[in-house]
Design a protein around this motif. Structure first.
Motif, mmCIF file in Angstrom:
data_model
loop_
_atom_site.group_PDB
_atom_site.id
_atom_site.type_symbol
_atom_site.label_atom_id
_atom_site.label_comp_id
_atom_site.label_asym_id
_atom_site.label_seq_id
_atom_site.Cartn_x
_atom_site.Cartn_y
_atom_site.Cartn_z
ATOM 1 N N VAL A 70 0.875 -1.170 0.000
ATOM 2 C CA VAL A 70 0.000 0.000 0.000
ATOM 3 C C VAL A 70 0.913 1.221 0.000
ATOM 4 N N PHE A 71 0.594 2.162 -0.863
ATOM 5 C CA PHE A 71 1.391 3.378 -1.013
ATOM 6 C C PHE A 71 0.545 4.574 -0.620
ATOM 7 N N ILE A 72 1.133 5.465 0.156
ATOM 8 C CA ILE A 72 0.463 6.712 0.522
ATOM 9 C C ILE A 72 1.269 7.871 -0.040
ATOM 10 N N ASP A 73 0.643 8.632 -0.923
ATOM 11 C CA ASP A 73 1.244 9.868 -1.405
ATOM 12 C C ASP A 73 0.142 10.719 -2.023
ATOM 13 N N ARG A 74 0.116 11.950 -1.652
ATOM 14 C CA ARG A 74 -0.938 12.855 -2.094
ATOM 15 C C ARG A 74 -0.733 13.344 -3.525
ATOM 16 N N VAL A 95 -2.945 2.269 -3.999
ATOM 17 C CA VAL A 95 -2.425 3.620 -3.790
ATOM 18 C C VAL A 95 -3.508 4.450 -3.104
ATOM 19 N N ILE A 96 -3.141 5.091 -2.016
ATOM 20 C CA ILE A 96 -4.061 5.985 -1.301
ATOM 21 C C ILE A 96 -3.603 7.417 -1.554
ATOM 22 N N VAL A 97 -4.493 8.208 -2.145
ATOM 23 C CA VAL A 97 -4.177 9.586 -2.519
ATOM 24 C C VAL A 97 -4.777 10.517 -1.471
#
Length: 188
Positions: A70-74, A95-97
């Motif tokens: 899981v990737f977190i980057d805005r 991916v969590i934006v």
């Protein structure tokens, strides 16, 4: 920048164009991190990549046998997805934006074996993010948090002595990589 080991070794990763919006972990530092983690194993691990940028850390873990990431980057979600495609790992990636704190709250109830965090330097984020990780309960038993930071802003482990143990620390120039082992029960 490229994947340095595993099944996607040599795959060139895309980076955002224009301004320096990301500060990717150097290949030699990434290789050193994964050499350390090889001693405890990545097979079938669940990983979280916070402030993911290009996604290099999570994709490297997948390349070396992790099951999902899981990737977190805005701001770099499209780059992460494209890099996952290049590595033939799209099905293992989420991916969590969002900003980090609300994104971590969304993950409550999930658990991760490895958490990579590389917050912007000189912003005072490292202790804040560690506190949020622990409050969300997303660490599996004996999870390892790999925190990359500048030499001038090490995590204050006295704030987390009931939940985190310093496992290793490695300095490479002005960069320090701190490996923290989580305890899911306070004081155990």
């Amino acid at each position: 920048m490229r994947i340095v080991g595993g099944k996607a070794k040599g795959t060139i990763l895309l980076s955002p164009a224009g301004k320096n919006t990301t500060r990717p972990t150097l290949g030699r530092v990434r290789e050193s991190i994964f050499n350390v983690l090889a001693n405890v194993g990545l097979e079938e691990a669940k990983v979280l990549d916070i402030f993911a940028g290009t996604g290099a850390m999570g994709l490297e873990a997948l390349s070396r046998g992790a099951a999902e990431a899981v990737f977190i980057d805005r701001t770099t979600s499209d780059i992460i997805r494209k890099n996952a495609e290049r590595c033939h790992m799209s099905g293992q990636v989420k991916v969590i934006v969002r900003d980090v704190t609300p994104a971590l709250k969304l993950l409550g109830g999930k658990s991760f074996d490895y958490i990579f965090m590389d917050p912007p330097y000189r912003k005072g984020y490292i202790n804040e993010i560690l506190k949020e990780i622990l409050s969300c309960g997303i660490c599996s038993d004996d999870a390892i948090i790999v925190a990359e930071h500048s030499v001038s802003e090490a995590p204050d482990l006295s704030l987390f002595e009931d939940r985190l143990d310093l496992w290793k620390e490695k300095k490479s120039g002005a960069i320090v990589v701190t490996y923290l082992r989580c305890r899911t029960t306070e004081g155990v």
